[in-house]
Design an enzyme around this catalytic site. Structure first.
Site, mmCIF file in Angstrom:
data_model
loop_
_atom_site.group_PDB
_atom_site.id
_atom_site.type_symbol
_atom_site.label_atom_id
_atom_site.label_comp_id
_atom_site.label_asym_id
_atom_site.label_seq_id
_atom_site.Cartn_x
_atom_site.Cartn_y
_atom_site.Cartn_z
ATOM 1 C CG LEU C 78 45.077 -18.338 -24.735
ATOM 2 C CD1 LEU C 78 45.165 -18.106 -23.230
ATOM 3 C CD2 LEU C 78 43.974 -17.464 -25.331
ATOM 4 N NE ARG C 79 47.980 -19.353 -32.749
ATOM 5 C CZ ARG C 79 47.784 -20.618 -33.123
ATOM 6 N NH1 ARG C 79 48.430 -21.602 -32.514
ATOM 7 N NH2 ARG C 79 46.965 -20.894 -34.100
ATOM 8 C CG ASP C 322 41.629 -26.552 -32.614
ATOM 9 O OD1 ASP C 322 42.603 -25.959 -32.093
ATOM 10 O OD2 ASP C 322 41.764 -27.370 -33.548
ATOM 11 N N GLY C 341 44.018 -23.532 -39.162
ATOM 12 C CA GLY C 341 43.369 -23.091 -37.941
ATOM 13 C C GLY C 341 42.340 -22.005 -38.183
#
Lengths: 198, 317, 454
Positions: C78-79, C322, C341
């Site tokens: 979710l950063r 992921d 990613g």
């Protein structure tokens, strides 16, 4: 091909080339210092044929190889960006070079004059001839530059939309000059660029 | 030809056409006046993110001989971590009216990216991307080989490499020259054998269109040419690819003894710059069968041909 | 972002959720069933069309739609905090809801790293305030993901966030002693170590799967053995100390074999696979587009087939996304400079349908297992992944399996545009997501979403 019509057939072409060979000799007062440079593809073959006739007429003119060469002008053209990339033809200059000699440029069709303009530039990169002359099999008019031929096989007034094709045994399997109307497909077996619209 | 990114971009016909154009270019370079007006008004940008004086100069000469305007942009020191600079540079070049970019970059695929990421519309010529490819090097090698081996095929340049046996020796794993050469030489009909210690052959090499060997002595008597790759000393050391320079030279270096294992007519090639005493001895590098100096001069003709085919046609070509 | 920008749609229990009648949904792809949701729970189930809506209840006509328990993602980035330019808990929650998820595990590789009770509680609270999906923070195994000393796993476990999954994801816990200690220690909190299996030395500078394609592209290879060797070591360690081990994003056929062997031996190991590893291969890298750059890398067709078979036979327990959003500039560059990613929350269910359902490997009940009950059990998410039965929590997703749609990342709710599925036409579409009895997605759109503020 319905409206494609031959204007010169093989025997006529042969006669015309013989005449041009004689004109060149006459104009040059012999074969001394002459170099014939044909513009690929068909001009180069025409130059060789003219040179062979020259040697036949004037046995002292020396071996054909010393008299004739080819001059590719592609890299000096001013219309490269208007066409897909062109393959390059060969430039072969006889061993003695062009300096102080009389160079006769030989091409199949003279039209706009742009090819000849490019040839003059290309020639100046090779050396400094004493004089440059021009021999063409067909002059079809429509000049865009102040250029004229010294030796013309046949003057062929044409409409701008018409196309003129020179077919030669060495490339096309037959000798002929053909005019076709607008939108006509090209005659078969035309390998390499034709002399159209030069 | 819109771009030249990989030797795989060229089929046999295309490769031969390029080499034939290069022959004509080489002929013009033998004349007193070497400059041609062909690319007048075109702008070629040499974009070098990695130092390579010889490749840069070769491209610069090629573009100038064809009368293109040349802008050289050396962005050395620009590290991969500042990767966006490639995109920004591309946008700048587009704005400056570049017609073609000659790109040298440390990242594999950089040229491919510049050509296809949608950043600009300029033609891209790959002058070496990371450990991927260096197509003009392979072309100049093929050009050199073709000229020297044409006697085998009765003087015919077109088929000169059919069945020719070429050994490529050294650090294949990290070599863009090897990758391009394997592809192009195969396209032109040659049989390639890669010779290297197993650590310097990539996993997957078994699917390449060539053979591999670990035994240089066994390969040399069979070849028409041996192409020696540069070995970088920094590949030794911790987790190194080979134990020492001495051992490398003993097992894979082209020295005087190995030179004499070659058939009479076989050539010695090296893309430069050489590590004399490591992958090649002075005796081998300076022998009459060495084409190393010739390769350099042929480079200009080949790059002229590539630029010509990239830029001399209509824009939509 | 503050809570008042986002109206809280659910309370912690959902007890005040108005009644919702879902009519004629194919429960786990089976019989048409009516589901009456009240007070955050499934109040009644009955044959399709047999239930009357109570006064004031909202009705969702679900004929032709498949009902599954709300999906649970065991692996989401979710950063936030730190990389709000890539994703926030808000945008990530929206993406999750749109993808049919009702719970996500937020990975610890934020900035600051989620290695203290403070950080995990912050993320957990943000998720709760937003209320679109239950955000379950994952705690780091080691301080700062540095792989040197254990983070305070107990503090994170006993915090309000009740962390049960610990992972240094993005990095491997490479030190065998440290890994052993972590496995031992988490037993005391009923936790699990989710290992990112990647030997660091074997993958220094690695750019893509090591094989035929990497050899041609001249990109530094990422050998399968770098993953397999760590998994082999870890299952033996887990066996030795009697711990639970979870293996993140298994990507190779060899890894599958090792896990299969470990399970047969009785090791308490679980494993996940990502949607992209079930569909895509390293052949895609040939164009050097960094949208295909991911860790672990895309592997070969044979690996894809082995992974699909492993999900089908239960060797791999879970499909986890992921989901790894990146800002455009981190992908719009040359390969070597690009971030690793891919986004995945909003495409996961479609990819599972494409790769596993339409190939006949899984039925919808199996999908519920790999995308809901198994990840909930591994993550100890007590009230998720439950069957859609009377008295159970009312988390569910309704999907239209007959729909087909082209993936257009610009239409996604995530901030990331780095979907490797761009341009692909995939089956299935999430029509509704219900969290604790409240619809957060209806008719394929976020409920009450103004489309702004992201």
């Amino acid at each position: 091909m319905a409206s494609a019509r031959p204007v010169l057939e093989a025997p006529e072409i042969s006669r015309v080339l013989t005449r041009i060979a004689h004109e060149i000799l006459e104009r040059n007062r012999g074969a001394d210092d002459l170099v014939l440079l044909g513009i690929p593809t068909r001009g180069a073959h025409l130059a060789r044929r003219v040179a062979e006739r020259l040697v036949a007429a004037e046995p002292g003119a020396g071996p054909v190889e010393d008299l004739v060469g080819s001059l590719d002008v592609t890299m000096h053209r001013d219309d490269l960006r208007r066409h897909p990339v062109r393959a390059l033809g060969r430039t072969d200059v006889p061993p003695r070079g062009v300096d102080d000699r009389v160079v006769v440029l030989v091409d199949d069709v003279l039209a706009s004059g742009r090819t000849v303009r490019a040839a003059l530039d290309a020639l100046s990169d090779l050396g400094r001839p004493r004089a440059v002359r021009l021999a063409v099999l067909v002059d079809r008019g429509h000049r865009q530059l102040p250029i004229r031929a010294d030796h013309v096989g046949k003057n062929l007034p044409t409409a701008a939309q018409e196309s003129v094709q020179v077919l030669l045994e060495e490339v096309d399997g037959q000798d002929a000059v053909v005019i076709s109307g607008p939108g006509e497909s090209r005659p078969p077996a035309s390998a390499g660029p034709t002399g159209e619209s030069r | 030809m819109k771009h030249l990114l990989s030797a795989a971009d060229l089929d046999r016909e295309g490769a031969l056409a390029l080499l034939d154009v290069a022959e004509q270019m080489a002929a013009t370079q033998a004349r007193e006046i070497k400059k041609l007006p062909t690319l007048r008004g075109r702008t070629v940008v040499n974009l070098f993110f990695e130092d390579s004086t010889r490749t840069r100069i070769s491209f610069e000469a090629a573009a100038k001989r064809l009368s293109a305007d040349v802008i050289t942009f050396s962005a050395k020191g620009s590290s991969v971590s500042k990767g966006e600079s490639l995109k920004d540079t591309a946008l700048t070049l587009q704005a400056m009216g570049a017609d073609a970019v000659v790109l040298r970059h440390s990242a594999s695929g950089a040229a491919h990216r510049l050509a296809h990421a949608g950043w600009s519309r300029v033609g891209v010529l790959n002058a070496g991307d990371g450990t991927h490819e260096h197509p003009t090097q392979a072309l100049l090698d093929a050009f050199t080989l073709r000229r020297r081996l044409r006697e085998r095929s009765g003087g015919d340049l077109g088929g000169a490499l059919d069945g020719a046996r070429v050994a490529v020796v050294g650090d294949v794993l990290h070599s863009r020259v090897a990758r391009s050469n394997v592809l192009l030489l195969r396209t032109l009909g040659a049989d390639v054998t890669l010779v290297a210690p197993p650590t310097l052959l990539p996993v997957g090499v078994e699917t390449w269109p060539c053979r591999t060997s670990w035994d240089l002595d066994a390969v040399l008597p069979e070849v028409d040419a041996v192409m020696v790759l540069r070995v970088q000393r920094e590949r030794m050391g911790g987790g190194g690819f080979f134990p020492s320079a001495q051992e490398y030279a003993r097992r894979f270096g082209l020295d005087g003894r190995r030179l004499r294992l070659l058939p009479e007519h076989a050539l010695v090639m090296h893309p430069g710059p050489m590590n004399r005493g490591l992958e090649i001895s002075a005796e081998a590098a300076d022998s009459p069968r060495s084409t190393i100096v010739e390769q350099v001069s042929n480079g200009v003709a080949v790059r002229m041909a590539a630029l010509y085919l990239l830029l001399a046609g209509e824009d939509a070509a | 972002m503050s809570a008042d920008q986002t109206p809280a749609r659910t309370t912690a229990t959902g007890e005040d959720a108005p009644a919702l009648l879902v009519r004629r949904a194919a429960l786990l792809g089976g019989e048409a069933t009516d589901l009456l949701l009240e007070g955050g729970r499934v109040a009644r189930t009955a044959p399709g069309g047999s239930l009357e809506a109570p006064a004031g209840a909202r009705v969702v006509e679900a004929e032709g739609l498949v009902a599954l328990p709300g999906l649970v993602d065991l692996h989401t980035h979710l950063r936030e905090p730190g990389r709000e330019d890539a994703e926030t808990v808000l945008t990530g929650s929206r993406a999750a809801a749109m993808g049919g998820f009702t719970a996500v595990h937020a990975m610890a590789n934020t900035d600051p790293v989620a290695d203290t009770a403070g950080v995990v509680e912050q993320v957990w609270r943000l998720g709760r305030e937003i209320g679109l999906v239950d955000v379950r923070p994952v705690g780091a195994v080691t301080v700062g993901l540095a792989g040197e000393r254990l983070a305070e796993l107990g503090a994170m476990a006993t915090s309000a966030a009740r962390v049960r999954v610990f992972s240094d994801d993005g990095r491997c816990v490479a030190d065998p002693v440290l890994m052993r200690r972590a496995l031992e220690y988490v037993r005391s909190v009923d936790g699990v170590v989710a290992q990112h299996a990647q030997d660091p030395r074997l993958t220094e500078g690695a750019q893509m799967h090591e094989g035929v394609v990497s050899s041609v592209l001249g990109l530094r290879g990422w050998p399968a053995v770098a993953e397999e060797a760590v998994i082999a070591r870890d299952v033996l360690l887990a066996d030795h100390v009697g711990s639970r081990l979870h293996v993140c994003h298994v990507s190779t056929a060899g890894s599958v074999e090792i896990i299969r062997w470990a399970k047969a031996r009785g090791v308490d190991v679980t494993a996940e696979v990502t949607p992209h590893h079930l569909l895509l291969t390293d052949e895609l890298v040939r164009g050097y587009d960094p949208v295909y750059k991911v860790n672990p890398p895309l592997r070969t067709r044979a690996d894809v087939e082995a992974l699909r078979a492993a999900v089908a036979d239960g060797t791999v327990d879970v499909v986890a996304t992921d989901h790894a959003p990146h800002p455009v500039e981190d992908k719009d560059c040359e390969w070597a400079a690009a971030a690793m990613g891919m986004t995945g929350l909003e495409t996961a269910l479609s990819v599972v349908q494409e790769a596993l359902v339409e190939t006949g490997l899984l039925g919808w009940a199996d999908v519920a297992r790999v995308l809901s009950s198994a990840p909930a059990r591994i993550g100890r998410v007590a009230d998720h992944g439950r069957p859609l039965a009377e008295g159970e929590p009312a988390h569910l997703v309704l999907l239209d399996p007959s729909a087909r749609r082209e993936v257009v990342p610009e239409q996604h709710a995530t901030q990331g545009r780095n979907s490797p599925f761009r341009g692909l036409e995939l089956p299935g579409r999430v029509v509704a997501t219900v969290l604790r009895g409240r619809p957060v997605v209806l008719d394929g759109a976020l409920v009450g979403d103004d489309g702004g503020s992201r």
